[in-house]
Design a protein around this motif. Structure first.
Motif, short mmCIF file in Angstrom:
data_model
loop_
_atom_site.label_atom_id
_atom_site.label_comp_id
_atom_site.label_asym_id
_atom_site.label_seq_id
_atom_site.Cartn_x
_atom_site.Cartn_y
_atom_site.Cartn_z
N SER A 161 0.83 -1.53 -0.10
CA SER A 161 0.28 0.09 -0.27
C SER A 161 0.59 1.48 -0.08
N TYR A 202 -4.03 7.01 5.38
CA TYR A 202 -4.53 5.12 5.18
C TYR A 202 -5.56 5.48 6.63
N SER A 206 -8.46 0.66 7.84
CA SER A 206 -7.82 -0.08 6.43
C SER A 206 -7.50 -1.97 6.72
N ASP A 207 -8.01 -2.16 5.45
CA ASP A 207 -7.50 -3.53 5.67
C ASP A 207 -5.95 -3.50 5.53
N ARG B 118 -8.71 1.89 -3.04
CA ARG B 118 -9.10 0.70 -2.33
C ARG B 118 -9.69 0.73 -0.94
N HIS B 119 -8.95 -0.51 0.04
CA HIS B 119 -8.61 -0.44 1.69
C HIS B 119 -8.27 0.85 2.41
N GLY B 120 -9.64 1.43 1.39
CA GLY B 120 -10.05 2.98 2.35
C GLY B 120 -8.87 4.03 2.16
N ILE B 121 -7.82 3.76 1.31
CA ILE B 121 -6.43 5.02 1.33
C ILE B 121 -7.23 6.06 0.43
#
Lengths: 279, 402
Positions: A161, A202, A206-207, B118-121
């Motif tokens: 990420s 972030y 968040s995963d 994606r992933h809340g970012i």
């Protein structure tokens, strides 16, 4: 193994002998900290630590535990020397660094002690190369006095990420600002460049966020030129922990898996660029 | 202005920016009631591109904000190098970005582009802009005698044969064939250049209309961005042109967007091996009368005009002026010229550029239309920074369509 039979007679002279079947398990991790020519090697019975520093504000350490090596013999409690890291990497890759499966360069690294060169025996496909690299008096690495009891904020993120964010960072910004907070925006990377500013947020749920432990809101700025080299370590790693202490000092710890799946660590310490008022 | 794009719309928007970046170094953003316009022009003013996104393209589209009057929408321009990096990697955008929000006129005078990934970012970019009048080109495709329409694939396959470094190509049209060949200048060293020419039969095209046999030479590089955009959206490309020297217009459209690239062409006297344009202009089936208000498009006699409402010339409820519509696309009205055609300005001939493009630049402006009136007039440009209020009055009084 040809290397060990060759040097068996000299074994008594060396204070440090470290062998790897695959030299890439050392060279790859050293590439993650090669932003300066010189590195301080520090060996203890636990393993090898290689340190690179920049202007007393940034320090990178690579840790390769003794268990990673096929052979790790050390005569003293601590052995230290300084070598030119670029030269060392060139030697480790002397056979061209091809990635044909099943073919790897074997390494036997030997050091007789103070005043002696670092000797590398490298072998691939029956061809042996011996390299002797001059060593220098090791400098004392800066002690950033970063201890876990003083850590105010800590997160662990999956590297994938962050990789994209770091590769996109606006390099016209002189600083990278990191905000960590128990409330919004939780974890934020910011740049201030010629075109404008950018923020990468972030969230704590968040995963990609494996651990989120922030006790107070802190915003710190770090020189972009100091942190940019850490992108190499990020690229190799699968997870990274980001910690700041009450002084705003930054610790980045990268978990790296080598070719054989074994775990090594790379750590970066960085001083904050300026005092930013804590909110 | 505040709008929200979703999923594949973000990629399309990014592709439009890529295409515009091939034209110029600055991007003009012009939010209008009917569409969001993205435009660019090159420094020589010999290439212009415009992408119009109708409100239907967006998940949400509104002008102004709660605190401003909607007629006070900010028009601005951005440096291409500040916005292009945000959309540089389209595959990564496709993979990661779920939604994108763009707003202009936020309190701190920035264009805010926010990617929800994606992933809340979340990635937020606040870009500095410069307030600017809207950029607009005036060009009337419906007045062009020659029209081609083909799937983007066909044109892409045609230009594929030319090396990426090829600057200019010549498009020739006769009633029997359409051909493309590379353009080279200087007679002596043509032995050292590889010459490529390919011809197609008129039947290969979805629509073929020839009013005048012509050979037009234009810059290929600036066109590639649009072709790539059209291919990715599987949209047919329409080409409107006339005799050498007059601009050529490439356009694509669908229900939610329209893209146009207008390029200057070398004038007849300078281009090599061109045929003399016939004097008789006989457009085959002009369905669009000059005098009428036009919906978007070309003289496509084969099917009914099903242009979207967004492209019609409807006065906005706010009474804001009807300008900037590509459907209008009139030649910028000059002083006394009743047809509103531009004429030469010698000053532009001295632009210091590569030889071919400088010829394109200068000859564009020397290219007068039917009337051989060679009088130099004041500053005619292909694409001008229109001062809204001024041009309004000018447009209203001079444009034949209004």
């Amino acid at each position: 193994m040809p290397l060990s039979t060759q040097s068996q007679g000299d074994a008594e002279q060396y204070v440090l002998v470290a062998s790897l079947d695959n030299a890439r398990n050392l060279s790859n991790i050293l590439k993650a900290i090669t932003f300066k020519d010189h590195a301080i090697f520090s060996a203890t019975p636990n393993g090898l630590k290689v340190t690179v520093e920049d202007s007393k504000c940034l320090q990178a350490n690579a840790f390769i535990q003794a268990e990673i090596f096929q052979e790790f013999t050390i005569k003293d409690d601590s052995v230290g020397f300084q070598v030119n890291l670029t030269v060392l990497l060139d030697c480790l890759n002397i056979f061209g660094g091809s990635t044909v499966p099943g073919v790897s360069t074997a390494l036997r690294m030997c050091y007789k002690g103070y005043g002696y060169p670092l000797t590398l025996f490298l072998e691939e496909g029956g061809v042996v190369t011996v390299c002797k690299i001059n060593t220098q008096e090791p400098e004392e690495p800066v002690d950033f006095e970063f201890c876990s009891t003083n850590v105010t904020n800590k997160v662990i993120l999956l590297s994938e990420s962050l990789k994209e964010a770091f590769s996109e960072l606006d390099m016209t910004s002189e600083v990278l600002q990191i905000t960590m907070s128990p409330s919004q925006p939780y974890f934020r990377l910011s740049t201030f460049g010629n075109s404008g500013n950018a923020h990468y947020d972030y969230p704590k749920d968040s995963d990609m966020m494996e651990l989120f432990r922030c006790t107070k809101t802190q915003t710190n700025r770090y020189k972009m030129s100091l942190l940019k080299p850490s992108t190499k370590a990020l690229a190799l790693s699968c997870k990274v922990s980001v910690r700041t202490d009450s002084r705003g000092f930054l610790s980045l710890q990268y978990l790296v898996r080598n070719d054989d799946g074994q775990i090594c660590f790379v750590e970066y310490f960085c001083c904050p660029d300026e005092e930013v008022e804590e909110q | 202005m505040n709008c929200i794009l979703e999923g594949s719309g973000v990629k399309a928007f990014g592709k439009a920016i890529h295409a515009l970046s091939r034209i110029g170094d600055e991007l003009w953003l012009d939010p209008m009631v009917k569409a969001l316009a993205l435009r660019s022009v090159n420094s020589a003013h010999s290439a212009y591109a415009c992408f119009l996104f109708s409100p239907l393209f967006f998940l949400h589209y509104s002008l102004g904000s709660a605190s401003e009057q909607s007629s006070e929408t900010i028009k601005c321009k951005l440096a291409m190098k500040s916005i292009l990096p945000l959309f540089r990697c389209l595959t990564s955008i496709e993979r990661n970005v779920e939604r994108c929000q763009i707003s202009i006129g936020t309190p701190d005078d920035r264009v805010m582009i926010q990617f929800f990934c994606r992933h809340g970012i979340t990635k937020t970019h606040n870009l500095r802009f410069q307030e600017s009048e809207a950029l607009q080109a005036v060009f009337a495709p419906h007045l062009c005698p020659n029209v081609l329409k083909a799937p983007a694939r066909l044109l892409g396959d045609m230009v594929m044969h030319f090396p990426v470094s090829q600057e200019e190509i010549t498009l020739s049209m006769t009633s029997q064939r359409v051909s493309l060949k590379n353009y080279y200048e200087g007679g002596n060293d043509h032995m050292k250049t590889m010459c490529t020419e390919m011809s197609l039969h008129p039947d290969e095209f979805d629509y073929f209309q020839i009013g005048v046999e012509s050979d037009i030479t234009f810059c290929l590089k600036e066109l590639r961005g649009l072709l790539s955009f059209a291919e990715s959206h599987c949209l047919p490309v329409s080409v409107h042109f006339g005799a050498a020297g007059k601009p050529v217009c490439f356009s694509v459209d669908d229900i939610v967007l329209e893209a146009t690239v207008v390029l200057a062409t070398l004038s007849d006297s300078e281009s090599r091996g061109s045929s003399q344009p016939t004097e008789t202009l006989a457009p085959s089936t002009p369905k669009c009368a000059d005098a009428a208000v036009l919906p978007v498009g070309w003289c496509d006699g084969s099917k009914a005009q099903d242009s979207p409402a967004v492209m019609e010339m409807i006065p906005s409820s706010q009474g804001s002026p009807i300008t900037n519509l590509p459907a209008l696309m009139l030649l910028r009205p000059e002083t006394d010229d009743p047809n509103g055609r531009g004429v030469a300005d010698e000053a532009f001939a001295s632009a210091t550029l590569s030889p071919a493009s400088s010829m394109i630049c200068s000859l564009l402006f020397r290219a007068s239309q039917q009337d051989d009136d060679g009088r130099a007039a004041r500053l005619p440009v292909l694409a001008c920074y229109s001062d809204e209020e001024e041009n309004l009055e000018v447009d209203n009084t001079r444009s034949p369509s209004l």
